[in-house]
Design an enzyme around this catalytic site. Structure first.
Site, short mmCIF file in Angstrom:
data_model
loop_
_atom_site.label_atom_id
_atom_site.label_comp_id
_atom_site.label_asym_id
_atom_site.label_seq_id
_atom_site.Cartn_x
_atom_site.Cartn_y
_atom_site.Cartn_z
N THR A 180 1.37 3.51 -13.95
CA THR A 180 1.61 2.07 -14.10
C THR A 180 0.55 1.59 -15.08
OG1 THR A 180 2.55 1.66 -11.89
CG2 THR A 180 1.33 -0.15 -12.83
N ARG A 208 15.48 1.17 -6.38
CA ARG A 208 14.18 1.09 -5.68
C ARG A 208 13.22 0.22 -6.50
NH1 ARG A 208 8.65 2.44 -7.29
NH2 ARG A 208 7.54 3.05 -5.42
N VAL A 209 12.53 -0.69 -5.84
CA VAL A 209 11.52 -1.52 -6.50
C VAL A 209 10.18 -1.24 -5.83
CG1 VAL A 209 10.78 -3.87 -7.03
CG2 VAL A 209 13.23 -3.30 -7.02
N GLY A 210 9.16 -1.00 -6.61
CA GLY A 210 7.83 -0.73 -6.08
C GLY A 210 7.02 -2.00 -5.90
N ASP A 211 5.73 -1.82 -5.79
CA ASP A 211 4.83 -2.95 -5.53
C ASP A 211 4.54 -3.80 -6.76
OD1 ASP A 211 3.55 -0.65 -6.54
OD2 ASP A 211 1.59 -1.41 -5.95
N THR A 231 -2.02 0.15 -8.59
CA THR A 231 -1.22 1.32 -8.97
C THR A 231 -1.25 2.32 -7.83
OG1 THR A 231 -1.07 3.22 -10.45
CG2 THR A 231 -3.26 2.23 -10.22
N GLY A 232 -0.12 2.95 -7.55
CA GLY A 232 -0.10 3.95 -6.49
C GLY A 232 1.24 3.97 -5.79
N THR A 233 1.27 4.54 -4.60
CA THR A 233 2.52 4.66 -3.83
C THR A 233 2.96 3.27 -3.38
OG1 THR A 233 1.00 5.36 -2.08
CG2 THR A 233 2.42 7.02 -2.99
N GLY A 234 3.90 2.72 -4.14
CA GLY A 234 4.24 1.31 -4.04
C GLY A 234 4.67 0.87 -2.66
#
Ligand code: ASP
Length: 320
Positions: A180, A208-211, A231-234
């Site tokens: 990201t 799928r939508v992340g953080d 940034t990371g596992t959303g």
């Protein structure tokens, strides 16, 4: 080291999906440092001319989006269906105005598109093809899909789909999995802002939508507390409202920025959340904590010294 920082400042990240230390040497590492410095300079130039934090954040993120090294805009990762679905958000801490986009492909710079949502749409969060149609009416530059496609990300998709089909364990490096870009800034007037942009996770489920575009999870800014880009596992960052929790700890528990950001990273770690964040408060130094093997990152203050790092080594410092 950072806590003597004052005045205007900017921090950036190019994601927690870093190439492993052993594989990132010499010219390859230098390319990442150079890209981070380019983004820092772009944002610093705005701040040094007395410009607003939100402009500095947009300028820095544009440079990171334009560089195919990072998973955002050009160089974004693919969904499991081989599509590009990008997410981005920007927030202005001066008035808590925000603009966010999910599942788009077309705007050359999703961060500028998110800014158009913030300033022109009368809403905060837009998705998919209807968002793209709105953006076409707002003079946002569009690019053909080929512009965003890179062999490296196609290969990462291919390897992941092959692995899944064979039922093999996931041994990919963070670099093949995710990434990201983001920036946070405080300007000379004391306003803060945050912006984040991503292609998401390699071979993510379509839709799928992340953080990243979720205000309060991956992006948040409020002059009263802080500006944050993650940034990371959303999924974990969303469930723990990571960015807003840092602000809440400052606001209601009286923590300082460093404590609040560190505690949130620790909580994410305890629940399987891998990654990091950058944050800046109303005063003092930016903080850049992470629990992953690395996070492409950098910061710059009034003195214009560009500091960049990738893994856990000391920051490289370059005078402009
Ligand atoms: N947070 C991003 C997402 O979940 C990915 C990343 O930063 O690595 O979409």
């Amino acid at each position: 080291m950072l806590d003597t920082y004052g005045g205007f400042c900017l921090a950036i990240h190019g994601g927690a999906g870093t190439v492993p230390v052993a594989a990132l040497k010499g010219a390859a590492a230098e390319a990442y440092h150079a890209a981070l410095r380019t983004a820092l300079k772009a944002g610093w130039t705005v701040l040094n001319q007395g410009g607003p934090a939100v402009d500095a954040v947009a300028a820095a993120v544009v440079e990171l989006e334009n560089d195919a090294l990072f998973n955002a805009a050009r160089g974004a990762v693919f969904t499991s269906a081989g599509q590009l679905e990008m997410d981005a958000a920007i927030m202005n801490g001066a008035d808590r105005a925000a603009g966010a986009l999910a599942g788009i492909c077309g705007p050359k710079n999703p961060i500028l598109a998110a800014r158009a949502v913030m300033e022109k749409s009368g809403t905060v969060f837009m998705i998919g093809t209807a968002a793209e149609a709105f953006l076409r009416t707002e003079n946002i530059q569009f690019m053909p899909t080929d512009y965003f496609v890179t062999p490296r990300r196609l290969e990462a998709l291919h390897l992941e789909l092959t692995r899944r089909a064979a039922g093999m364990p996931d041994t990919r490096s963070d670099a093949d999995r995710h990434g990201t870009v983001g920036a946070v800034a405080r300007d000379a007037a004391g306003n803060v802002a945050a912006g984040t942009s991503t292609g998401g996770m390699t071979a993510k489920r379509p839709g799928r939508v992340g953080d990243t575009p979720v205000i309060g999870a991956g992006t948040f800014a409020d002059n009263a507390t802080c500006a944050v880009s993650t940034t990371g596992t959303g999924e974990v960052f969303i469930r723990f409202t990571a960015a807003a929790d840092i602000a809440a700890r400052i606001r209601y528990a009286g923590q300082n920025l460093e404590q609040a950001a560190g505690d949130v990273i620790a909580e994410l770690s305890a629940h399987g959340g891998d990654g990091g964040l950058i944050a800046v408060g109303a005063t003092g130094a930016p903080v850049l904590p992470f629990n992953s093997s690395g996070m492409y990152r950098g910061f710059v203050g009034v003195d214009g010294v560009l500091s960049t790092a990738i893994h856990r080594e000391a920051f490289r410092q370059v005078c402009q």
